[in-house]
Design a protein around this motif. Structure first.
Motif, PDB file in Angstrom:
ATOM      1  N   ALA A 246     -30.502  16.552   1.548  1.00 59.66           N
ATOM      2  CA  ALA A 246     -30.649  15.216   0.945  1.00 59.66           C
ATOM      3  C   ALA A 246     -30.400  15.207  -0.555  1.00 59.66           C
ATOM      4  CB  ALA A 246     -32.051  14.677   1.237  1.00 59.66           C
ATOM      5  N   THR A 247     -30.334  16.392  -1.172  1.00 63.03           N
ATOM      6  CA  THR A 247     -30.044  16.423  -2.609  1.00 63.03           C
ATOM      7  C   THR A 247     -28.556  16.664  -2.859  1.00 63.03           C
ATOM      8  OG1 THR A 247     -30.527  18.800  -2.627  1.00 63.03           O
ATOM      9  CG2 THR A 247     -32.341  17.324  -3.207  1.00 63.03           C
TER      10      THR A 247
ATOM     11  N   LEU B  24     -22.815  14.811  -0.349  1.00 63.46           N
ATOM     12  CA  LEU B  24     -22.547  13.879   0.752  1.00 63.46           C
ATOM     13  C   LEU B  24     -23.699  12.884   0.930  1.00 63.46           C
ATOM     14  CD1 LEU B  24     -20.536  13.198   3.060  1.00 63.46           C
ATOM     15  CD2 LEU B  24     -21.973  14.592   4.538  1.00 63.46           C
TER      16      LEU B  24
ATOM     17  N   ALA C 152     -34.716  19.400   1.533  1.00 63.41           N
ATOM     18  CA  ALA C 152     -33.851  20.391   0.866  1.00 63.41           C
ATOM     19  C   ALA C 152     -34.777  21.385   0.174  1.00 63.41           C
ATOM     20  CB  ALA C 152     -32.916  19.719  -0.130  1.00 63.41           C
TER      21      ALA C 152
HETATM   22  P1  NAP Z   1     -23.691  20.177  -1.350  1.00 61.38           P
HETATM   23  O1  NAP Z   1     -23.489  19.120  -2.381  1.00 61.38           O
HETATM   24  O2  NAP Z   1     -23.456  21.594  -1.729  1.00 61.38           O
HETATM   25  O3  NAP Z   1     -25.170  20.009  -0.794  1.00 61.38           O
HETATM   26  C1  NAP Z   1     -25.743  20.952   0.059  1.00 61.38           C
HETATM   27  C2  NAP Z   1     -27.141  20.504   0.384  1.00 61.38           C
HETATM   28  O4  NAP Z   1     -27.731  21.509   1.191  1.00 61.38           O
HETATM   29  C3  NAP Z   1     -28.028  20.327  -0.827  1.00 61.38           C
HETATM   30  O5  NAP Z   1     -28.866  19.222  -0.619  1.00 61.38           O
HETATM   31  C4  NAP Z   1     -28.829  21.609  -0.835  1.00 61.38           C
HETATM   32  O6  NAP Z   1     -30.048  21.321  -1.463  1.00 61.38           O
HETATM   33  C5  NAP Z   1     -28.997  21.851   0.645  1.00 61.38           C
HETATM   34  N1  NAP Z   1     -29.256  23.244   0.975  1.00 61.38           N
HETATM   35  C6  NAP Z   1     -28.531  24.335   0.622  1.00 61.38           C
HETATM   36  N2  NAP Z   1     -29.085  25.450   1.124  1.00 61.38           N
HETATM   37  C7  NAP Z   1     -30.192  25.062   1.805  1.00 61.38           C
HETATM   38  C8  NAP Z   1     -31.184  25.749   2.547  1.00 61.38           C
HETATM   39  N3  NAP Z   1     -31.161  27.075   2.677  1.00 61.38           N
HETATM   40  N4  NAP Z   1     -32.148  25.037   3.131  1.00 61.38           N
HETATM   41  C9  NAP Z   1     -32.193  23.687   2.998  1.00 61.38           C
HETATM   42  N5  NAP Z   1     -31.289  22.980   2.325  1.00 61.38           N
HETATM   43  C10 NAP Z   1     -30.295  23.660   1.731  1.00 61.38           C
HETATM   44  O7  NAP Z   1     -22.794  19.911  -0.072  1.00 61.38           O
HETATM   45  P2  NAP Z   1     -22.259  18.507   0.461  1.00 61.38           P
HETATM   46  O8  NAP Z   1     -20.955  18.240  -0.192  1.00 61.38           O
HETATM   47  O9  NAP Z   1     -23.318  17.486   0.384  1.00 61.38           O
HETATM   48  O10 NAP Z   1     -21.925  18.858   1.970  1.00 61.38           O
HETATM   49  C11 NAP Z   1     -22.908  18.981   2.975  1.00 61.38           C
HETATM   50  C12 NAP Z   1     -22.210  19.213   4.303  1.00 61.38           C
HETATM   51  O11 NAP Z   1     -21.362  18.109   4.576  1.00 61.38           O
HETATM   52  C13 NAP Z   1     -21.300  20.439   4.324  1.00 61.38           C
HETATM   53  O12 NAP Z   1     -21.278  20.975   5.620  1.00 61.38           O
HETATM   54  C14 NAP Z   1     -19.947  19.854   4.000  1.00 61.38           C
HETATM   55  O13 NAP Z   1     -18.908  20.660   4.495  1.00 61.38           O
HETATM   56  C15 NAP Z   1     -20.036  18.553   4.736  1.00 61.38           C
HETATM   57  N6  NAP Z   1     -19.136  17.508   4.239  1.00 61.38           N
HETATM   58  C16 NAP Z   1     -19.223  17.082   2.955  1.00 61.38           C
HETATM   59  C17 NAP Z   1     -18.380  16.074   2.517  1.00 61.38           C
HETATM   60  C18 NAP Z   1     -18.459  15.551   1.124  1.00 61.38           C
HETATM   61  O14 NAP Z   1     -17.726  14.590   0.818  1.00 61.38           O
HETATM   62  N7  NAP Z   1     -19.298  16.082   0.265  1.00 61.38           N
HETATM   63  C19 NAP Z   1     -17.439  15.506   3.383  1.00 61.38           C
HETATM   64  C20 NAP Z   1     -17.378  15.951   4.701  1.00 61.38           C
HETATM   65  C21 NAP Z   1     -18.238  16.949   5.110  1.00 61.38           C
HETATM   66  P3  NAP Z   1     -30.957  22.379  -2.204  1.00 61.38           P
HETATM   67  O15 NAP Z   1     -30.081  23.201  -3.076  1.00 61.38           O
HETATM   68  O16 NAP Z   1     -31.929  21.505  -2.928  1.00 61.38           O
HETATM   69  O17 NAP Z   1     -31.590  23.156  -1.113  1.00 61.38           O
END
Ligand code: NAP
Length: 484
Positions: free
Chosen positions: A18-19, A22, A50
């Motif tokens: 949630a942080t 996406l 998160a």
């Molecule tokens: P991101 O910005 O790197 O965010 C990752 C999230 O996961 C953060 O909230 C992080 O929060 C949390 N996280 C990381 N390790 C964790 C753990 N061990 N336990 C619990 N939470 C954890 O990535 P994103 O871009 O939002 O993408 C998320 C997913 O959506 C990925 O699979 C990505 O491939 C997919 N996706 C993203 C997009 C896009 O436009 N961004 C588009 C299509 C698909 P903390 O660090 O606070 O734990």
């Protein structure tokens, strides 16, 4: 047109990640817009999760910022924002750790719809599934939503499917492909199956060829190291473009029912022939002005990853044998546009002389973005005196104009999340579909890796490598111009 918003039942939605980007750009602003639309019952809860250490108040402040940044200011209504923020809660959880789960269990109410959105790296899907199941937080009626990429090949996709299937039934799993949430993509099914007009012509006897284009103007800057392990084939073709191809090519399902639709899509993927090396062109964009080229963006000066791919596919079944499907997608192209163009064959015999006009085939263009809509190019008589001269004109329908406000306010993500709450899996990929798509993709990628093929450089701001033009020219056809 009067907007018809059908409220969903009360739910608790937990967003892992949630942080992240996406959640803040798409999921949470989308949910706010659904609150604004009056679709989400007041008692519902949206629980962020998160590792970042914060309380519910701090999470609400984060989400308020996300709304201010990503929602059209005209849609920011203070009462609705307050109503939405009041639904939010937050739990500190590490997917791989043991802390926070009891806290989460205490918050999730078993007597309302439960959904768990895994907006985290796929490497965490198994950890989350296991803990949610074993700790009795997600029961047999809970819905699990997972993001792309769903694997990077058949082996990894199977492993992800298994990690989820160990704890949840397939009927509980919602694999998101946000392309399927786009209004026009769903309209593809309505156009085909709610009208008698096109279906009789929708086959190799009448369709000369199909073009699917997903063109982006941006490069991979910022996410170069991620993209370099993926490339256009994995990032775009295996999922989004494959889904579009399925919706165009599939047989009519017996009912608009999740498994009936997905069964038909699966048959298309299984009927896809492998692609010969000379039926595809891979490219890499070059630097332009201050903007770096792909090799600088990817940080690997030797990278062979493609930022562009064009391919000619054949579907070996009774309906489509003889009609090629041309797919192309790339970054740093001339314009940002996604469209499907179905080019029909010429009439078998022309009663008009060649001199009587610039004869063209009928083309049905379905625009996914920008300006979602449809356009049917037809031959008519050029108005005015001067005899029977023919001219091609578009029958143009922009959904925004035809349907008014309702057409452009619903983003793909919010529509798909509401489908999750309704328990409707039609627009989500089933596990076997994803595996079949990888089974088609893998040998193509393995082929160019084994040959050591290098993508062809192309100038940023163009339509891609010249050889991609040849892919169609040699068949006596040409790509549609890439423009907004
Ligand atoms: P991101 O910005 O790197 O965010 C990752 C999230 O996961 C953060 O909230 C992080 O929060 C949390 N996280 C990381 N390790 C964790 C753990 N061990 N336990 C619990 N939470 C954890 O990535 P994103 O871009 O939002 O993408 C998320 C997913 O959506 C990925 O699979 C990505 O491939 C997919 N996706 C993203 C997009 C896009 O436009 N961004 C588009 C299509 C698909 P903390 O660090 O606070 O734990």
């Amino acid at each position: 047109m009067v907007s018809r918003v059908i409220p969903v039942d009360e739910f608790d939605l937990v967003i892992f990640g949630a942080t992240g980007d996406l959640a803040n750009r798409k999921i949470l602003p989308g949910l706010y817009r659904r609150v604004l639309a009056g679709q989400i019952p007041q008692g519902s809860q949206i629980i962020g999760a998160a590792r970042s250490d914060m309380d519910a108040e701090a999470f609400r402040a984060q989400v308020r910022g996300a709304i201010e940044e990503h929602v059209n200011p005209a849609k920011i209504v203070p009462e609705s924002v307050a109503e939405f923020l009041a639904m939010l809660d937050y739990v500190v959880i590490d997917a791989k750790g043991e802390g926070g789960w009891d806290d989460l269990k205490a918050k999730v109410r078993p007597d309302v719809i439960n959904a768990f959105y895994f907006s985290v790296a796929p490497s965490l899907f198994g950890d989350l599934a296991e803990r949610l199941h074993k700790r009795g937080i997600a029961g047999p009626d809970a819905r699990i939503v997972v993001e792309k990429p769903f694997g990077r090949d058949l082996t990894s996709a199977k492993a992800l499917n298994k990690a989820l299937a160990d704890h949840f039934d397939e009927t509980q799993i919602y694999r998101i492909d946000h392309y399927l949430g786009k209004e026009t993509v769903q309209n593809l099914m309505a156009v085909r199956f709610a009208n008698i007009l096109f279906e009789p012509l929708w086959n190799a006897q009448y369709v000369d060829h199909v073009q699917i284009t997903v063109a982006e103007t941006v490069g991979v800057g910022g996410r170069g190291s991620y993209y370099d392990k993926s490339g256009a084939m994995r990032d775009m073709v295996q999922n989004h473009m494959m889904q579009l191809l399925c919706l165009i090519a599939m047989e009519p399902p017996y009912h608009f029912d999740p498994d009936a639709v997905r069964d038909e899509k699966l048959k298309v993927i299984r009927a896809l022939q492998s692609v010969a090396p000379n039926d595809m062109v891979r490219g890499q964009y070059l630097a332009k002005g201050d903007e770096p080229g792909y090799l600088a963006d990817s940080e690997d000066p030797e990278s062979k990853t493609e930022s562009y791919i064009a391919l000619k596919c054949h579907i070996a079944n009774w309906r489509w044998t003889g009609t090629p499907f041309y797919l192309r997608t790339g970054k740093r192209l001339r314009a940002r546009t996604s469209e499907i163009a179905i080019t029909f064959k010429e009439p078998p015999h022309s009663i008009f002389d060649e001199a009587e006009g610039d004869w063209r085939e009928n083309v049905l263009v379905i625009r996914l973005q920008p300006n979602e809509g449809m356009n049917l190019k037809m031959m008519i008589k050029e108005p005015g005196p001067g005899g029977m001269r023919l001219v091609q004109v578009p029958l143009d329908m922009s959904f925004a104009e035809a349907l008014g406000e309702e057409a452009d306010i619903t983003d793909a993500y919010e529509r798909l999340i509401m489908d999750v709450i309704r328990g409707n899996q039609t627009l989500f990929m089933r596990g076997d579909e994803v595996e079949a798509a990888w089974a088609w993709t893998d040998p193509i990628i393995e082929g160019w890796e084994a040959r050591g093929d290098r993508p062809q450089p192309y100038d940023s701001g163009t339509s891609g490598p010249d050889d991609a033009l040849m892919l169609m020219h040699r068949d006596g056809r040409r790509w549609r111009e890439i423009r907004e």
